[in-house]
Design a protein around this motif. Structure first.
Motif, PDB file in Angstrom:
ATOM      1  N   SER A  54       0.712  -1.173  -0.097  1.00  0.00           N
ATOM      2  CA  SER A  54      -0.061  -0.031  -0.039  1.00  0.00           C
ATOM      3  C   SER A  54       0.828   1.503  -0.011  1.00  0.00           C
ATOM      4  CB  SER A  54      -0.969  -0.070   1.262  1.00  0.00           C
ATOM      5  OG  SER A  54      -1.687   1.112   1.241  1.00  0.00           O
ATOM      6  N   GLU A  55       1.921   1.223   0.845  1.00  0.00           N
ATOM      7  CA  GLU A  55       2.744   2.333   0.738  1.00  0.00           C
ATOM      8  C   GLU A  55       3.477   2.643  -0.282  1.00  0.00           C
ATOM      9  OE1 GLU A  55       6.919   3.744   3.551  1.00  0.00           O
ATOM     10  OE2 GLU A  55       5.805   1.943   3.697  1.00  0.00           O
ATOM     11  N   GLY A  61       1.609   6.071  -7.237  1.00  0.00           N
ATOM     12  CA  GLY A  61       0.534   7.093  -7.731  1.00  0.00           C
ATOM     13  C   GLY A  61       0.875   8.512  -7.487  1.00  0.00           C
ATOM     14  N   PHE A  62       1.418   8.926  -6.483  1.00  0.00           N
ATOM     15  CA  PHE A  62       1.988  10.156  -6.178  1.00  0.00           C
ATOM     16  C   PHE A  62       2.702  10.751  -7.527  1.00  0.00           C
ATOM     17  CE2 PHE A  62       4.667  13.214  -4.449  1.00  0.00           C
ATOM     18  CZ  PHE A  62       4.064  14.313  -3.963  1.00  0.00           C
ATOM     19  N   TRP A  66       2.015  13.597 -10.441  1.00  0.00           N
ATOM     20  CA  TRP A  66       2.766  14.785 -10.534  1.00  0.00           C
ATOM     21  C   TRP A  66       3.664  14.843 -11.847  1.00  0.00           C
ATOM     22  CZ3 TRP A  66       2.426  19.234  -8.499  1.00  0.00           C
ATOM     23  CH2 TRP A  66       1.743  19.148  -7.261  1.00  0.00           C
ATOM     24  N   GLN A  67       4.100  13.531 -12.445  1.00  0.00           N
ATOM     25  CA  GLN A  67       4.495  13.573 -13.826  1.00  0.00           C
ATOM     26  C   GLN A  67       3.918  14.065 -14.798  1.00  0.00           C
ATOM     27  OE1 GLN A  67       5.428   9.608 -15.105  1.00  0.00           O
ATOM     28  NE2 GLN A  67       7.591  10.124 -15.800  1.00  0.00           N
ATOM     29  N   ILE A  89       9.935   6.985  -9.715  1.00  0.00           N
ATOM     30  CA  ILE A  89       9.235   5.735 -10.366  1.00  0.00           C
ATOM     31  C   ILE A  89      10.379   4.539 -10.700  1.00  0.00           C
ATOM     32  CG2 ILE A  89       8.226   5.386 -12.519  1.00  0.00           C
ATOM     33  CD1 ILE A  89       7.118   8.019 -12.278  1.00  0.00           C
ATOM     34  N   ARG A  90      11.358   4.892 -11.349  1.00  0.00           N
ATOM     35  CA  ARG A  90      12.654   3.788 -11.524  1.00  0.00           C
ATOM     36  C   ARG A  90      12.533   2.990 -10.347  1.00  0.00           C
ATOM     37  NH1 ARG A  90      14.896   7.539 -14.523  1.00  0.00           N
ATOM     38  NH2 ARG A  90      16.791   7.876 -13.266  1.00  0.00           N
ATOM     39  N   MET A  91      13.025   3.447  -9.249  1.00  0.00           N
ATOM     40  CA  MET A  91      13.204   2.823  -8.004  1.00  0.00           C
ATOM     41  C   MET A  91      12.059   1.893  -7.528  1.00  0.00           C
ATOM     42  SD  MET A  91      14.825   5.846  -5.580  1.00  0.00           S
ATOM     43  CE  MET A  91      15.023   4.961  -4.324  1.00  0.00           C
TER      44      MET A  91
END
Length: 128
Positions: A54-55, A61-62, A66-67, A89-91
């Motif tokens: 969930s985290e 999603g965040f 924003w992207q 996002i890559r991480m």
């Protein structure tokens, strides 16, 4: 003589009964405890895995939201924010969801949390 030997065997059985019952009780308790431990461990692992999922989903999603918002703006100020979002996002995409035995799971999760909290929240708080 046989009566004395039979009496001695009976006495020995009585003396050894406590030790035998103690051993049997220990074995039964150990088996029951092992079963309960596996069930409890599975339940706890599922709960913890759901929280982590969930985290991570929140962070992804965040970052994706924003992207999308920053893609319309192409100035240099927003390029740094877009690069930070891309890196996050890559991480997240490299995070090993399927492997709970991955030895650096907590370490990678802390890196993602740190990237989100320190860099992105600071940068996005300056959005004009």
């Amino acid at each position: 003589m046989e009566a004395a030997a039979a009496g001695c065997d009976m006495f020995e059985e009585i003396v050894m009964a406590e030790e035998r019952f103690h051993g049997e009780g220990y074995q039964e308790g150990y088996a029951d405890g092992s079963h309960v431990g596996v069930v409890e461990g599975r339940r706890y692992g599922s709960l913890l895995g759901a929280k982590i999922g969930s985290e991570i989903g929140f962070y992804l999603g965040f970052a994706l939201t924003w992207q999308c918002l920053f893609q319309k703006c192409t100035d240099e100020k927003n390029n740094k924010k877009i690069r930070a979002l891309d890196y996050l996002i890559r991480m997240i995409q490299k995070f090993p969801y399927e492997d709970p035995t991955y030895d650096k799971l907590q370490e990678d999760l802390e890196k993602i949390r740190g990237k989100f909290k320190q860099e992105l929240c600071h940068q996005l708080s300056q959005v004009t």
